[in-house]
Design an enzyme around this catalytic site. Structure first.
Site, PDB file in Angstrom:
ATOM      1  N   SER A  54       0.839  -1.197   0.000  1.00 23.75           N
ATOM      2  CA  SER A  54       0.000   0.000   0.000  1.00 23.75           C
ATOM      3  C   SER A  54       0.878   1.251   0.000  1.00 23.75           C
ATOM      4  O   SER A  54       1.720   1.421  -0.880  1.00 23.75           O
ATOM      5  CB  SER A  54      -0.977  -0.049   1.181  1.00 23.75           C
ATOM      6  OG  SER A  54      -1.993   0.912   1.051  1.00 23.75           O
TER       7      SER A  54
ATOM      8  N   GLU B 138      -9.550  -4.367  -4.255  1.00 25.73           N
ATOM      9  CA  GLU B 138      -8.756  -3.641  -3.262  1.00 25.73           C
ATOM     10  C   GLU B 138      -9.610  -2.901  -2.230  1.00 25.73           C
ATOM     11  O   GLU B 138      -9.369  -2.961  -1.022  1.00 25.73           O
ATOM     12  CB  GLU B 138      -7.839  -2.632  -3.965  1.00 25.73           C
ATOM     13  CG  GLU B 138      -6.755  -3.259  -4.820  1.00 25.73           C
ATOM     14  CD  GLU B 138      -5.542  -3.669  -4.002  1.00 25.73           C
ATOM     15  OE1 GLU B 138      -5.548  -3.482  -2.790  1.00 25.73           O
ATOM     16  OE2 GLU B 138      -4.585  -4.178  -4.620  1.00 25.73           O
TER      17      GLU B 138
ATOM     18  N   HIS C  13      -7.740  -5.597  -0.306  1.00 28.59           N
ATOM     19  CA  HIS C  13      -6.523  -4.923   0.142  1.00 28.59           C
ATOM     20  C   HIS C  13      -6.033  -5.503   1.463  1.00 28.59           C
ATOM     21  O   HIS C  13      -6.806  -5.656   2.396  1.00 28.59           O
ATOM     22  CB  HIS C  13      -6.861  -3.441   0.313  1.00 28.59           C
ATOM     23  CG  HIS C  13      -5.691  -2.535   0.444  1.00 28.59           C
ATOM     24  ND1 HIS C  13      -4.902  -2.164  -0.619  1.00 28.59           N
ATOM     25  CD2 HIS C  13      -5.174  -1.878   1.520  1.00 28.59           C
ATOM     26  CE1 HIS C  13      -3.969  -1.324  -0.217  1.00 28.59           C
ATOM     27  NE2 HIS C  13      -4.098  -1.149   1.079  1.00 28.59           N
TER      28      HIS C  13
END
Length: 568
Positions: A222, A355, A466
């Site tokens: 990330s 995500e 995610h």
């Protein structure tokens, strides 16, 4: 789920510590000893399955950036004489935890947070001496706003049997790490400078733990992946000494979830100063007031800004040249890519199936769908927010992602996934393929596990989202983590071992599968990538995957038409 009240109390109770105030020193070591440039360490010997490893936690890799040092580049850690107690982790950097609250269990929060955790597989109960081990340096995610390198989220156990050293660490976050006033006192990118300082610390001290300082993989997820990519492009890393391979999970430096353009960051800075009650126009007076302000004010102002847009207000920025400041990002990252920066570094990069399902609750909590209906600019990817053609681009985004008069939560989630995360990673892979250089490997993680950590946290997952790939590489250690005996008896253990194999193969061989047939680099065979739906190799092609090709074609044209990089 967010546990904000708890962390607000924790924050107030832990801030304002002085140099090593919360650290413990001992005259002798009854655990595992080591020595770094600053002094002696006393760590722990731990067991995981059939592996014995040493762990040194909360080790200062620089002097805490307190008082006048608040926005300065980190200075060398002060030396100590006795054994530093490295059996527990130190404070995490100031933040308000807004995601994964129950998963994070820090001991304390404060500005004395510049510490690292070094995990080493042992050789007959001692630090290795026969062979030099590859080093993985992990850069945690958290939107440049939250997170830490602590083992509550990033336990090293799964990697310890694979003959590598794992180093996790903290870096300055939020305004402390990324506020830019475009002045020598507050130039921006302090958090990136912290990562560079840590990498230099590894060069000076990694061999003392049995590590090979010429074989370092910088690995991030990330915002951590975006930071890794930014540093790949930095003038500070072009001699190739600090790291030799890079892994990016769900993040990139370009066309991602943040805007690094100076006009945007100037607007962010002015908003922040207003919320802080700082009205001066004199840079030195502004700096003085920022130094004197309580950290609680920083957290409150930053939270107000993030709640307004749902996006992190502070992120890396293109810097101006200032005397006495070592510049980290000297030009637009897209231009740096075109110049060939970082092309000699092998890269493994990937994204997850959906995500932004991870942020679904946050999207609803901050009412972003209603805000987008009132302000069409919010439909644009953040990197296009300062495009001179944004009024022409916004309707095109809404036409693609909004089916009715108002955007739904599902539609916003899909927009976020594609435009904030997936596209930036794919675009990065495309540019590397087009420009040549070291081989790169791309994957999509779409494995839907039997026991999923985010489900335990109440997310009720449908697709893979995610952060899920991270949970198969690192072990989590809190009361909401999946018990080892449950995990051991499931097919998830096979996936966990297989995904660690992929990481280790890349770390040791610059090749995640060891076979072009199983996993071709992105430069060959119609731009293929690995579609990870089970612990077996399955290649897919960008050119034949209609949905992925469609989103790439759309967003590429949008960026090109919007002159998003705003150069020249």
């Amino acid at each position: 789920m967010l546990r904000l009240a708890f962390f607000a109390v924790l924050l107030v109770g832990a801030l304002g510590s002085s140099d090593y105030t919360n650290r413990v020193f001992k005259e002798s070591c009854d655990g595992l000893s080591a020595e770094v440039d600053s002094g002696k360490l006393c760590g722990l010997i731990k067991e995981y399955k059939n592996t014995t490893f040493g762990t040194f936690r909360g080790v200062p890799y620089a002097k805490p950036p307190l008082a006048e040092l608040r926005f300065k580049e980190l200075q060398k850690a002060e030396a100590w004489e006795d054994y530093f107690d490295a059996s527990v982790e130190g404070s995490i950097c100031p933040q308000r935890i807004i995601l994964f609250g129950p998963l994070m269990a820090p001991r304390s929060i404060g500005e004395d947070c510049i510490n690292a955790n070094i995990h080493v597989p042992l050789e007959n109960g001692a630090l290795p001496t026969k062979t030099k081990l590859p080093i993985i340096v992990w850069v945690h995610g958290g939107a440049f706003t939250v997170g830490s390198g602590d083992s509550d989220v990033y336990g090293p156990e799964y990697l310890m049997s694979r003959g590598v050293i794992v180093i996790t660490f903290n870096y300055r976050l939020g305004a402390l790490g990324f506020l830019s006033l475009n002045t020598p006192s507050v130039p921006g990118n302090s958090g990136l400078r912290d990562i560079l300082t840590l990498l230099r610390w590894v060069q000076e001290n990694g061999a003392k733990f049995g590590g090979d300082v010429d074989d370092v993989t910088l690995f991030g997820q990330s915002a951590g992946a975006s930071a890794v990519h930014m540093l790949l492009l930095s003038p500070q890393t072009q001699n190739g000494k600090l790291f030799q391979k890079a892994i990016l999970q769900s993040g990139s430096a370009v066309r991602s979830f943040f805007n690094y353009q100076p006009p945007y960051t100037a607007t962010v800075a002015q908003t922040f100063l207003t919320l802080m009650g700082i009205n001066s126009t004199d840079p030195e007076e502004i700096h003085k007031q920022l130094i004197e302000a309580d950290i609680e004010q920083y957290i409150e102002a930053s939270s107000t800004m993030q709640d307004a847009t749902g996006l992190p207000p502070f992120a890396p920025v293109i810097e101006s040249t200032h005397e006495g400041v070592n510049i980290v990002i000297d030009k637009d990252p897209e231009e740096l890519i075109e110049m060939g920066r970082g092309q000699n570094i092998p890269m493994l990069l990937g994204f997850t199936e959906d995500e932004c399902f991870t942020f679904r609750g946050r999207i609803a909590e901050t009412n972003l769908t209603t805000k987008l209906d009132a302000n069409a600019d919010l439909a644009l990817p953040p990197a296009l927010a300062t495009s001179p053609l944004k009024d022409e681009l916004s309707p095109r985004m809404k036409e693609r992602y909004v089916s009715g008069e108002k955007i739904t939560l599902d539609e916003f989630q899909n927009l976020c996934s594609e435009a904030y995360f997936k596209y930036g990673v794919i675009y990065t892979a495309q540019r590397r393929e087009q420009l040549g250089g070291a081989e790169s490997f791309l994957y999509q993680f779409a494995y839907r596990g039997e026991h999923r950590l985010l489900d335990v946290l109440g997310y009720k997952l449908k697709k893979t989202c995610h952060f899920e790939d991270v949970t198969y590489v690192f072990q989590q250690h809190t009361n909401v983590s999946i018990p080892e005996d449950v995990f051991e008896g499931s097919v998830d253990r096979d996936m966990q071992n297989w995904l660690v194999d992929i990481v280790i193969n890349f770390v040791k061989k610059s090749d995640p599968a060891g076979s072009v047939v199983n996993w071709p680099p992105i430069s060959r065979f119609l731009f293929r990538y690995q579609d990870i739906v089970e612990n077996k190799y399955k290649t897919a092609s960008l050119l034949t995957d209609t949905k992925t090709k469609d989103l790439v074609d759309f967003l590429t044209k949008l960026y090109n038409d919007g002159a998003a990089t705003q150069r020249g």
